[in-house]
Design a protein around this motif. Structure first.
Motif, PDB file in Angstrom:
ATOM      1  N   VAL A  17     -21.911  71.890  32.077  1.00  0.00           N
ATOM      2  CA  VAL A  17     -21.055  73.174  31.917  1.00  0.00           C
ATOM      3  C   VAL A  17     -21.842  74.236  31.518  1.00  0.00           C
ATOM      4  O   VAL A  17     -21.444  75.454  32.188  1.00  0.00           O
ATOM      5  CB  VAL A  17     -19.734  72.888  31.325  1.00  0.00           C
ATOM      6  CG1 VAL A  17     -19.003  74.262  30.892  1.00  0.00           C
ATOM      7  CG2 VAL A  17     -18.966  71.874  31.723  1.00  0.00           C
ATOM      8  N   PHE A  18     -22.624  74.283  30.768  1.00  0.00           N
ATOM      9  CA  PHE A  18     -23.186  75.215  29.915  1.00  0.00           C
ATOM     10  C   PHE A  18     -24.783  75.845  30.598  1.00  0.00           C
ATOM     11  O   PHE A  18     -25.419  76.477  30.157  1.00  0.00           O
ATOM     12  CB  PHE A  18     -23.318  75.241  28.516  1.00  0.00           C
ATOM     13  CG  PHE A  18     -21.865  75.319  27.891  1.00  0.00           C
ATOM     14  CD1 PHE A  18     -21.064  76.491  27.712  1.00  0.00           C
ATOM     15  CD2 PHE A  18     -21.150  74.027  27.815  1.00  0.00           C
ATOM     16  CE1 PHE A  18     -19.554  76.531  27.214  1.00  0.00           C
ATOM     17  CE2 PHE A  18     -19.976  74.086  27.303  1.00  0.00           C
ATOM     18  CZ  PHE A  18     -19.281  75.298  26.959  1.00  0.00           C
ATOM     19  N   ASP A  19     -25.129  74.940  31.406  1.00  0.00           N
ATOM     20  CA  ASP A  19     -26.512  74.995  31.986  1.00  0.00           C
ATOM     21  C   ASP A  19     -26.442  74.620  33.423  1.00  0.00           C
ATOM     22  O   ASP A  19     -26.777  73.227  33.767  1.00  0.00           O
ATOM     23  CB  ASP A  19     -27.566  74.049  31.181  1.00  0.00           C
ATOM     24  CG  ASP A  19     -28.829  74.022  31.728  1.00  0.00           C
ATOM     25  OD1 ASP A  19     -29.073  74.998  32.588  1.00  0.00           O
ATOM     26  OD2 ASP A  19     -29.937  73.753  31.054  1.00  0.00           O
ATOM     27  N   ALA A  20     -26.367  75.503  34.224  1.00  0.00           N
ATOM     28  CA  ALA A  20     -26.249  75.452  35.746  1.00  0.00           C
ATOM     29  C   ALA A  20     -27.469  74.671  36.270  1.00  0.00           C
ATOM     30  O   ALA A  20     -27.329  73.994  37.234  1.00  0.00           O
ATOM     31  CB  ALA A  20     -25.906  76.618  36.375  1.00  0.00           C
ATOM     32  N   ILE A 122      -4.548  67.852  39.017  1.00  0.00           N
ATOM     33  CA  ILE A 122      -5.179  67.390  38.016  1.00  0.00           C
ATOM     34  C   ILE A 122      -6.657  67.712  37.833  1.00  0.00           C
ATOM     35  O   ILE A 122      -7.371  68.499  37.185  1.00  0.00           O
ATOM     36  CB  ILE A 122      -4.836  65.973  37.503  1.00  0.00           C
ATOM     37  CG1 ILE A 122      -3.518  65.850  36.905  1.00  0.00           C
ATOM     38  CG2 ILE A 122      -5.635  65.681  36.156  1.00  0.00           C
ATOM     39  CD1 ILE A 122      -3.054  64.592  36.692  1.00  0.00           C
ATOM     40  N   GLN A 123      -7.158  67.325  39.022  1.00  0.00           N
ATOM     41  CA  GLN A 123      -8.878  67.330  39.286  1.00  0.00           C
ATOM     42  C   GLN A 123      -9.294  68.868  39.348  1.00  0.00           C
ATOM     43  O   GLN A 123     -10.191  69.390  38.673  1.00  0.00           O
ATOM     44  CB  GLN A 123      -9.165  66.584  40.435  1.00  0.00           C
ATOM     45  CG  GLN A 123      -9.337  65.272  40.333  1.00  0.00           C
ATOM     46  CD  GLN A 123      -9.963  64.588  41.693  1.00  0.00           C
ATOM     47  OE1 GLN A 123      -9.286  64.797  42.745  1.00  0.00           O
ATOM     48  NE2 GLN A 123     -10.740  63.684  41.676  1.00  0.00           N
ATOM     49  N   GLU A 124      -8.460  69.580  40.172  1.00  0.00           N
ATOM     50  CA  GLU A 124      -8.542  71.125  40.245  1.00  0.00           C
ATOM     51  C   GLU A 124      -8.539  71.796  38.972  1.00  0.00           C
ATOM     52  O   GLU A 124      -9.174  72.609  38.798  1.00  0.00           O
ATOM     53  CB  GLU A 124      -7.739  71.558  41.569  1.00  0.00           C
ATOM     54  CG  GLU A 124      -8.053  73.047  41.703  1.00  0.00           C
ATOM     55  CD  GLU A 124      -6.990  73.530  42.827  1.00  0.00           C
ATOM     56  OE1 GLU A 124      -7.208  74.527  43.183  1.00  0.00           O
ATOM     57  OE2 GLU A 124      -6.214  72.929  43.241  1.00  0.00           O
ATOM     58  N   THR A 125      -7.352  71.534  38.127  1.00  0.00           N
ATOM     59  CA  THR A 125      -7.053  72.474  37.099  1.00  0.00           C
ATOM     60  C   THR A 125      -8.194  72.287  36.035  1.00  0.00           C
ATOM     61  O   THR A 125      -8.731  73.034  35.444  1.00  0.00           O
ATOM     62  CB  THR A 125      -5.721  71.744  36.483  1.00  0.00           C
ATOM     63  OG1 THR A 125      -4.798  72.097  37.492  1.00  0.00           O
ATOM     64  CG2 THR A 125      -5.472  72.830  35.361  1.00  0.00           C
ATOM     65  N   ILE A 126      -8.583  70.828  35.805  1.00  0.00           N
ATOM     66  CA  ILE A 126      -9.718  70.471  34.901  1.00  0.00           C
ATOM     67  C   ILE A 126     -11.179  70.970  35.210  1.00  0.00           C
ATOM     68  O   ILE A 126     -12.018  71.635  34.560  1.00  0.00           O
ATOM     69  CB  ILE A 126      -9.738  69.100  34.483  1.00  0.00           C
ATOM     70  CG1 ILE A 126      -8.408  68.601  33.924  1.00  0.00           C
ATOM     71  CG2 ILE A 126     -10.860  68.703  33.501  1.00  0.00           C
ATOM     72  CD1 ILE A 126      -8.421  67.137  33.550  1.00  0.00           C
ATOM     73  N   GLY A 127     -11.163  70.856  36.532  1.00  0.00           N
ATOM     74  CA  GLY A 127     -12.340  71.243  37.259  1.00  0.00           C
ATOM     75  C   GLY A 127     -12.680  73.025  36.882  1.00  0.00           C
ATOM     76  O   GLY A 127     -13.613  73.406  36.755  1.00  0.00           O
ATOM     77  N   ARG A 128     -11.525  73.693  37.696  1.00  0.00           N
ATOM     78  CA  ARG A 128     -11.789  74.940  37.440  1.00  0.00           C
ATOM     79  C   ARG A 128     -11.471  75.653  35.861  1.00  0.00           C
ATOM     80  O   ARG A 128     -12.547  76.450  35.754  1.00  0.00           O
ATOM     81  CB  ARG A 128     -10.503  75.674  38.281  1.00  0.00           C
ATOM     82  CG  ARG A 128     -10.426  77.140  38.369  1.00  0.00           C
ATOM     83  CD  ARG A 128      -9.251  77.678  38.984  1.00  0.00           C
ATOM     84  NE  ARG A 128      -7.985  77.197  38.592  1.00  0.00           N
ATOM     85  CZ  ARG A 128      -7.067  76.440  38.873  1.00  0.00           C
ATOM     86  NH1 ARG A 128      -7.401  76.015  40.004  1.00  0.00           N
ATOM     87  NH2 ARG A 128      -6.014  76.333  38.440  1.00  0.00           N
ATOM     88  N   GLY A 129     -10.931  74.864  35.403  1.00  0.00           N
ATOM     89  CA  GLY A 129     -10.696  75.585  33.735  1.00  0.00           C
ATOM     90  C   GLY A 129     -11.809  75.205  32.632  1.00  0.00           C
ATOM     91  O   GLY A 129     -12.154  76.093  32.128  1.00  0.00           O
ATOM     92  N   LEU A 130     -12.306  73.935  33.137  1.00  0.00           N
ATOM     93  CA  LEU A 130     -13.238  73.364  31.928  1.00  0.00           C
ATOM     94  C   LEU A 130     -14.726  72.946  32.536  1.00  0.00           C
ATOM     95  O   LEU A 130     -15.712  72.866  32.140  1.00  0.00           O
ATOM     96  CB  LEU A 130     -12.751  72.299  31.343  1.00  0.00           C
ATOM     97  CG  LEU A 130     -11.429  72.387  30.665  1.00  0.00           C
ATOM     98  CD1 LEU A 130     -10.916  71.271  29.876  1.00  0.00           C
ATOM     99  CD2 LEU A 130     -11.867  73.477  29.625  1.00  0.00           C
ATOM    100  N   GLY A 131     -14.657  72.773  33.833  1.00  0.00           N
ATOM    101  CA  GLY A 131     -15.838  72.436  34.668  1.00  0.00           C
ATOM    102  C   GLY A 131     -16.331  71.023  34.543  1.00  0.00           C
ATOM    103  O   GLY A 131     -17.404  70.579  34.936  1.00  0.00           O
ATOM    104  N   ILE A 132     -15.446  70.135  34.077  1.00  0.00           N
ATOM    105  CA  ILE A 132     -15.594  68.863  34.013  1.00  0.00           C
ATOM    106  C   ILE A 132     -15.066  68.117  35.267  1.00  0.00           C
ATOM    107  O   ILE A 132     -13.778  68.155  35.335  1.00  0.00           O
ATOM    108  CB  ILE A 132     -14.816  68.145  32.750  1.00  0.00           C
ATOM    109  CG1 ILE A 132     -15.388  68.899  31.470  1.00  0.00           C
ATOM    110  CG2 ILE A 132     -15.076  66.623  32.512  1.00  0.00           C
ATOM    111  CD1 ILE A 132     -16.830  68.621  31.124  1.00  0.00           C
TER     112      ILE A 132
END
Length: 420
Positions: A17-20, A122-132
């Motif tokens: 998330v913090f290192d592309a 659920i996948q999209e919300t967590i992926g967009r908001g947290l990158g997980i």
């Protein structure tokens, strides 16, 4: 219906998330003291890296293969886990946090919705908001939901990370696709015993009678598992409850033989445990302290523990640290090199239910203002900003973590800088 949401390669995903630059690269995360590999990216798995492999045995090979290696950063992972669970709580009124990277969602009343769209949201919300990235498995029981999540990961290209078992045909096919050793609740020894008896898949187990399962798979627990696989929910959702005990244990970065250093470590662990205790608004009636040598070192093996009871339960760091430090002094031997120590708080009761002493003010009341101020400072400026002198300064016994990433979400000095 139940949904199991599981974060993919969670510790590695947090680092990415913090290192592309880690995207698409083989990455592993190590356990405490950089001991074993405990999280692997898919690229690392494709290289044949096994879970639990000792790092020192593979260090050179990992470097040759260009694998990025990180020390465990539990401060970061714990914070990211809390954020994931907070997002998931918006999708259901009944959420059970099963582990740091997975949770069950009770979906009663959701049957009128398109479950595929619901899962993808659920996948999209967590992926967009947290990158997980997460996978979602949905089924009529928690065991089947676990199985659906397993299939969602195993067949990710086909499933898109979502697998739903809602019909009898889907349940039967899923049971036939999952080996008995991959069924939630079937351990290695039971799996070997069942395979020897001709049970190779989850479907094979459902074809046996309840009496046979009771005899070969742990009695009532086995029958409960059988019913779960048949789509009859037996394992109910356990909403978040207060812990019955709180522990803080760590291995040392190097052997410790000095009593002062050992007391510093125990004081630090007792401080952490006390913070967790106050967080759930509980007080402890007893403190257990243990110390032991390394199982792998060619020295005399030594393990000792001591439990000290309090006349009145408390949540005060001052009192709990004092008790822990006194306890380790009683079990300390000067001729031993210690590898690990720990503090366990037990006999927990709600703060408002403390049985007070007739002749003295409970420390939970006497120290309330001080503990609140210390917790506020440490929450604002980072854990360890204010500590007791008993915890020491240099802390040379601290775990090895030379490859740890920054604590991007919890420490001001570790926040990302964005230059435009």
């Amino acid at each position: 219906m139940f949904a199991l949401v599981d974060c993919n390669n969670f510790y590695v995903s947090c680092e990415r998330v913090f290192d592309a630059s880690l995207q698409g690269k083989p990455v592993v995360v190590l356990s405490n003291n950089d001991g074993c590999i405990i999280s692997r990216s898919q690229e690392a798995k494709d290289l044949g890296i096994k879970m639990g492999e000792p790092y020192f045995k593979r260090r050179r090979w990992l470097a040759e293969q260009g694998v990025r290696v990180f020390s465990s950063n539990y401060t970061l992972y714990g914070d990211m886990s809390g954020r994931v669970m907070e997002v998931l709580s918006n999708f259901t009124p009944e959420l059970e946090v099963y582990s740091v990277d997975e949770a069950f969602l009770r979906l009663d009343g959701f049957l009128q919705q398109d479950l595929l769209t619901y899962s993808q949201t659920i996948q999209e919300t967590i992926g967009r908001g947290l990158g997980i990235p997460v996978c979602v498995g949905i089924a009529p029981s928690k065991t089947l939901a676990k199985m659906a999540n397993h299939l969602a990961k195993k067949k990710r290209q086909q499933s898109g990370g979502v697998w739903i078992i809602s019909t009898e045909e889907e349940r039967e096919q899923a049971l036939k696709d999952v080996s008995i050793g991959d069924v939630w609740g079937v351990g290695r020894q039971y799996a070997a015993r069942l395979q020897a008896a001709g049970v190779q898949t989850a479907w094979d187990l459902t074809q046996r009678s309840s009496d046979w399962v009771r005899q070969h798979l742990g009695g009532v627990v086995g029958v409960r598992l059988l019913k779960e696989l048949q789509g009859k929910p037996c394992v109910q959702t356990a909403l978040l409850q207060d812990k019955k005990s709180i522990a803080c244990t760590r291995s040392f970065g190097k052997p410790v033989q000095d009593l002062t250093q050992l007391q510093e470590a125990v004081a630090t662990y007792a401080t952490r445990a006390a913070e967790k205790l106050r967080r759930q608004k509980s007080a402890a009636g007893a403190v257990t302290v243990f110390i032991h040598t390394s199982r792998f070192a060619p020295v005399e093996q030594y393990f000792r523990s001591i439990t000290l009871e309090l006349p009145v339960a408390t949540d005060s760091t001052l009192e709990l640290v004092q008790l822990a430090v006194d306890g380790v002094k009683k079990i300390f031997r000067p001729d031993i090199q210690y590898a690990k120590a720990g503090v366990i708080l037990t006999e927990l009761v709600p703060v408002q239910s403390i049985q007070a002493d007739l002749f003295q003010v409970p420390t939970v009341v006497e120290h309330k203002g001080l503990m609140k101020a210390v917790d506020h400072i440490n929450q604002t400026w980072g854990s360890g900003t204010v500590v007791l002198a008993a915890a020491g300064g240099q802390q040379e016994w601290q775990m090895l973590k030379g490859m740890r990433s920054r604590r991007f979400t919890t420490h001001w000095n570790d926040l990302l800088w964005v230059r435009c």
